[in-house]
Design an enzyme around this catalytic site. Structure first.
Site, PDB file in Angstrom:
ATOM      1  N   HIS A 102       0.887  -1.172   0.000  1.00  0.00           N
ATOM      2  CA  HIS A 102       0.000   0.000   0.000  1.00  0.00           C
ATOM      3  C   HIS A 102       0.922   1.218   0.000  1.00  0.00           C
ATOM      4  O   HIS A 102       2.020   1.161   0.576  1.00  0.00           O
ATOM      5  CB  HIS A 102      -0.827   0.115   1.279  1.00  0.00           C
ATOM      6  CG  HIS A 102      -1.725  -1.028   1.573  1.00  0.00           C
ATOM      7  ND1 HIS A 102      -1.309  -2.174   2.189  1.00  0.00           N
ATOM      8  CD2 HIS A 102      -3.058  -1.180   1.381  1.00  0.00           C
ATOM      9  CE1 HIS A 102      -2.340  -2.993   2.358  1.00  0.00           C
ATOM     10  NE2 HIS A 102      -3.417  -2.418   1.870  1.00  0.00           N
ATOM     11  N   ASP A 105       2.378   1.955   3.306  1.00  0.00           N
ATOM     12  CA  ASP A 105       3.354   0.995   3.864  1.00  0.00           C
ATOM     13  C   ASP A 105       4.766   1.437   3.507  1.00  0.00           C
ATOM     14  O   ASP A 105       5.720   1.110   4.200  1.00  0.00           O
ATOM     15  CB  ASP A 105       3.233  -0.415   3.257  1.00  0.00           C
ATOM     16  CG  ASP A 105       1.848  -0.974   3.328  1.00  0.00           C
ATOM     17  OD1 ASP A 105       1.125  -0.642   4.266  1.00  0.00           O
ATOM     18  OD2 ASP A 105       1.489  -1.750   2.420  1.00  0.00           O
ATOM     19  N   HIS A 272     -10.784 -14.074   3.757  1.00  0.00           N
ATOM     20  CA  HIS A 272     -11.991 -13.324   3.388  1.00  0.00           C
ATOM     21  C   HIS A 272     -13.084 -14.283   2.927  1.00  0.00           C
ATOM     22  O   HIS A 272     -14.267 -14.052   3.156  1.00  0.00           O
ATOM     23  CB  HIS A 272     -11.688 -12.327   2.273  1.00  0.00           C
ATOM     24  CG  HIS A 272     -10.718 -11.257   2.667  1.00  0.00           C
ATOM     25  ND1 HIS A 272     -10.317 -10.266   1.802  1.00  0.00           N
ATOM     26  CD2 HIS A 272     -10.064 -11.021   3.834  1.00  0.00           C
ATOM     27  CE1 HIS A 272      -9.459  -9.461   2.411  1.00  0.00           C
ATOM     28  NE2 HIS A 272      -9.285  -9.912   3.648  1.00  0.00           N
ATOM     29  N   ASP A 297      -4.429 -13.850  -2.235  1.00  0.00           N
ATOM     30  CA  ASP A 297      -3.827 -13.460  -0.966  1.00  0.00           C
ATOM     31  C   ASP A 297      -3.824 -14.700  -0.096  1.00  0.00           C
ATOM     32  O   ASP A 297      -4.866 -15.156   0.393  1.00  0.00           O
ATOM     33  CB  ASP A 297      -4.593 -12.303  -0.312  1.00  0.00           C
ATOM     34  CG  ASP A 297      -4.039 -10.950  -0.748  1.00  0.00           C
ATOM     35  OD1 ASP A 297      -3.243 -10.913  -1.716  1.00  0.00           O
ATOM     36  OD2 ASP A 297      -4.382  -9.926  -0.115  1.00  0.00           O
ATOM     37  N   ASP A 308     -10.701 -11.694  10.798  1.00  0.00           N
ATOM     38  CA  ASP A 308      -9.649 -11.772   9.778  1.00  0.00           C
ATOM     39  C   ASP A 308      -8.295 -11.850  10.483  1.00  0.00           C
ATOM     40  O   ASP A 308      -7.636 -10.846  10.677  1.00  0.00           O
ATOM     41  CB  ASP A 308      -9.747 -10.526   8.891  1.00  0.00           C
ATOM     42  CG  ASP A 308      -8.926 -10.641   7.628  1.00  0.00           C
ATOM     43  OD1 ASP A 308      -8.519 -11.756   7.266  1.00  0.00           O
ATOM     44  OD2 ASP A 308      -8.689  -9.594   6.994  1.00  0.00           O
ATOM     45  N   ASP A 310      -5.554 -13.458   9.542  1.00  0.00           N
ATOM     46  CA  ASP A 310      -4.379 -13.421   8.654  1.00  0.00           C
ATOM     47  C   ASP A 310      -3.239 -14.316   9.132  1.00  0.00           C
ATOM     48  O   ASP A 310      -2.083 -13.895   9.188  1.00  0.00           O
ATOM     49  CB  ASP A 310      -3.858 -11.973   8.493  1.00  0.00           C
ATOM     50  CG  ASP A 310      -4.784 -11.101   7.664  1.00  0.00           C
ATOM     51  OD1 ASP A 310      -5.531 -11.643   6.832  1.00  0.00           O
ATOM     52  OD2 ASP A 310      -4.758  -9.862   7.841  1.00  0.00           O
ATOM     53  N   ASP A 339      -0.569 -12.502   2.466  1.00  0.00           N
ATOM     54  CA  ASP A 339      -1.237 -11.465   3.262  1.00  0.00           C
ATOM     55  C   ASP A 339      -1.456 -12.076   4.644  1.00  0.00           C
ATOM     56  O   ASP A 339      -2.574 -12.383   5.056  1.00  0.00           O
ATOM     57  CB  ASP A 339      -2.559 -11.051   2.603  1.00  0.00           C
ATOM     58  CG  ASP A 339      -3.087  -9.755   3.185  1.00  0.00           C
ATOM     59  OD1 ASP A 339      -2.486  -9.275   4.167  1.00  0.00           O
ATOM     60  OD2 ASP A 339      -4.090  -9.231   2.680  1.00  0.00           O
TER      61      ASP A 339
HETATM   62  C1  XUL Z   1      -7.485  -6.571   4.431  1.00  0.00           C
HETATM   63  C2  XUL Z   1      -6.634  -6.999   3.292  1.00  0.00           C
HETATM   64  C3  XUL Z   1      -5.805  -5.939   2.679  1.00  0.00           C
HETATM   65  C4  XUL Z   1      -5.704  -6.038   1.197  1.00  0.00           C
HETATM   66  C5  XUL Z   1      -5.004  -4.874   0.544  1.00  0.00           C
HETATM   67  O1  XUL Z   1      -8.252  -7.574   4.964  1.00  0.00           O
HETATM   68  O2  XUL Z   1      -6.611  -8.153   2.940  1.00  0.00           O
HETATM   69  O3  XUL Z   1      -4.551  -5.973   3.283  1.00  0.00           O
HETATM   70  O4  XUL Z   1      -5.043  -7.208   0.819  1.00  0.00           O
HETATM   71  O5  XUL Z   1      -5.561  -3.676   0.882  1.00  0.00           O
HETATM   72 CO    CO Z   2      -5.586  -9.155   1.418  1.00  0.00          CO
END
Ligand code: XUL
Ligand code: CO
Length: 443
Positions: A102, A105, A272, A297, A308, A310, A339
């Site tokens: 991003h 970042d 997600h 991701d 979420d 991750d 991700d």
């Molecule tokens: C948020 C997510 C983000 C996107 C990019 O859940 O996955 O990090 O991958 O904005």
């Molecule tokens: Co993502």
């Protein structure tokens, strides 16, 4: 420049019998599986935000992980450059060839957008320099249009025309940097593109504005030479109560409604998918059958927590079924972006490497097992056989749209009644998966 991850070597492939924590057990970059090397099947990417940014902060506590990488202070350009150094050393030690980012970042955001843009120019010059002489490339870039308070009511979906301009400005600059770094893709993830309550929300107005922003992004991107794919990354909720890009089916419908489907594909994130009440495999299948499987991701959620989280991917059933979809679709056009972030108590540099070794091995073994499932053929044969009654003349007429409700109704009336269809054999099919999963991996 001195080594940041001292005592951590270049990670070799040592095979399934190795007990070396700093070695791959399954990811063997040059091993050929179904006609392509593992590296070609699995273009792995590092997510700048999680790997070089996430410090273990959660809603209940402050940082546990030091991500200054030798710089004096976080949030400075000195630290932004230290992150570049750390990121490149990290990717080179793991044999990772792509990165995703991003805008915020890469550099600390300034109060004045002109200064943020200047910082982005400076850091992207530095990244370009680091890329020279390596195989490291940009997979995709994106604009963070959810963190800053001005995006409280959304970015493309905001009710404030001035905020909409700032969203446009960030997309424009992020596209400039994506093109400058040779990025393959550009992502829209709409964390605030949704609502908290319908009581104050004009959904149609907001969706039209999001589509306009995306159209302008496509026009601008193409005008500056961006030939890659735009992606929507679906997610049903979090941070917003309801997000417009709920899942792949919803996002694909949106893209078609607004004429964006030629330029966009999906970036599917495993965690997600589960938040939307789907499997990762489901989201990949829906994207693939619509010709929109773009990028991935790669992570996983924690079913006990349900948000979420991750996590780094470790569940081999999930990676196997994901790779099964990817192989059937002929691959992804993007890559596999981790991700994923270390858990708050996994707070050392070693843990950063362990996370990637876990994830890369999980996808490599998933690839091996998915190829084995396809070569085994029992699943494919079963599915083909399951629809075989449609091979009849009448079935062919239905499939080609050459019949009518009356004709089919007459046929049913002639038959008077019908037997129930053949068994779906789910348990038998699941036993095939286990059989293939637990067959030995050849070394
Ligand atoms: C948020 C997510 C983000 C996107 C990019 O859940 O996955 O990090 O991958 O904005
Ligand atoms: Co993502």
């Amino acid at each position: 420049m001195s080594e940041i991850f001292q005592n951590i070597p270049v990670i070799p492939y040592e095979g399934p019998d190795s007990k070396n924590p700093f070695a791959f057990k399954y990811y063997d970059a040059n091993k050929v599986v179904m006609g392509k090397t593992m590296k070609e099947h699995l273009p792995f990417a590092m997510a700048w935000w999680h790997n070089l940014g996430a410090c273990g902060v959660d809603m209940f506590g402050s940082a546990t992980i030091d991500k200054r990488f030798g710089a004096a202070e976080l949030g400075t350009m000195e630290c932004a450059k230290a992150k570049v150094d750390a990121g490149f050393e990290f990717m080179q030690k793991l044999g990772i060839e792509y990165f995703c980012w991003h805008d915020v970042d890469l550099v600390p955001e300034a109060d004045d957008i002109n200064e943020t843009n200047r910082r982005l120019d400076e850091i992207s010059d530095y990244i370009l320099e680091k890329m020279q002489g390596t195989n490291i490339k940009c997979l995709w870039g994106t604009a963070n249009m959810f963190g800053n308070p001005k995006f409280m009511n959304g970015a493309g979906s905001t009710n404030d025309v001035d905020v909409y301009c700032f969203a446009a400005a960030q997309v424009k600059k992020a596209l400039d940097i994506t093109v400058k770094l040779g990025g393959k893709g550009y992502v829209f993830w709409g964390g605030r593109e949704g609502y908290e309550t319908l009581l104050n929300t004009d959904v149609k107005f907001e969706q039209e504005n999001i589509a306009s922003l995306m159209h302008m992004a496509v026009d601008y991107g193409r005008s500056i030479g961006f030939t890659g794919d735009f992606y929507i990354e679906p997610k049903p909720k979090e941070p917003s109560t309801h997000q417009y890009d709920f899942d792949a089916a919803t996002a694909i419908g949106f893209l078609r409604q607004y004429g964006l489907d030629k330029d966009f594909k999906m970036n599917i994130e495993a965690n997600h998918a589960t938040l939307a009440g789907h499997t990762f495999q489901h989201e990949l299948r829906i994207s693939a059958i619509n010709g929109m499987l773009g990028s991935i991701d790669a992570n996983q959620g924690n079913v006990m927590l349900g948000w979420d989280t991750d996590n780094f991917p470790s569940n081999l059933y999930d990676t196997t079924m994901a790779m099964y979809e990817v192989l059937k679709a002929g691959g992804v056009t993007g890559g596999f972006n981790f991700d994923a972030k270390n858990r708050r108590p996994s707070n050392t540099y070693e843990d950063m490497f362990y996370g990637f070794i876990l994830g890369m091995d999980a996808f490599a073994l998933g690839l091996i097992k998915a190829a084995a499932l396809i070569e085994d053929g029992r699943l494919d044969d079963f599915v083909t056989d399951r629809y075989k009654k449609f091979d009849s003349d009448l079935g062919k007429k239905i499939r080609s749209g050459n019949t009518t409700l009356e004709e089919l109704s007459n046929r049913a009336c002639e038959m008077k009644s019908v037997d129930i269809p053949a068994s779906g054999r789910q348990e038998y099919l699941e036993s095939i998966i286990n059989n293939v999963m637990f067959s030995k991996v050849e070394k």
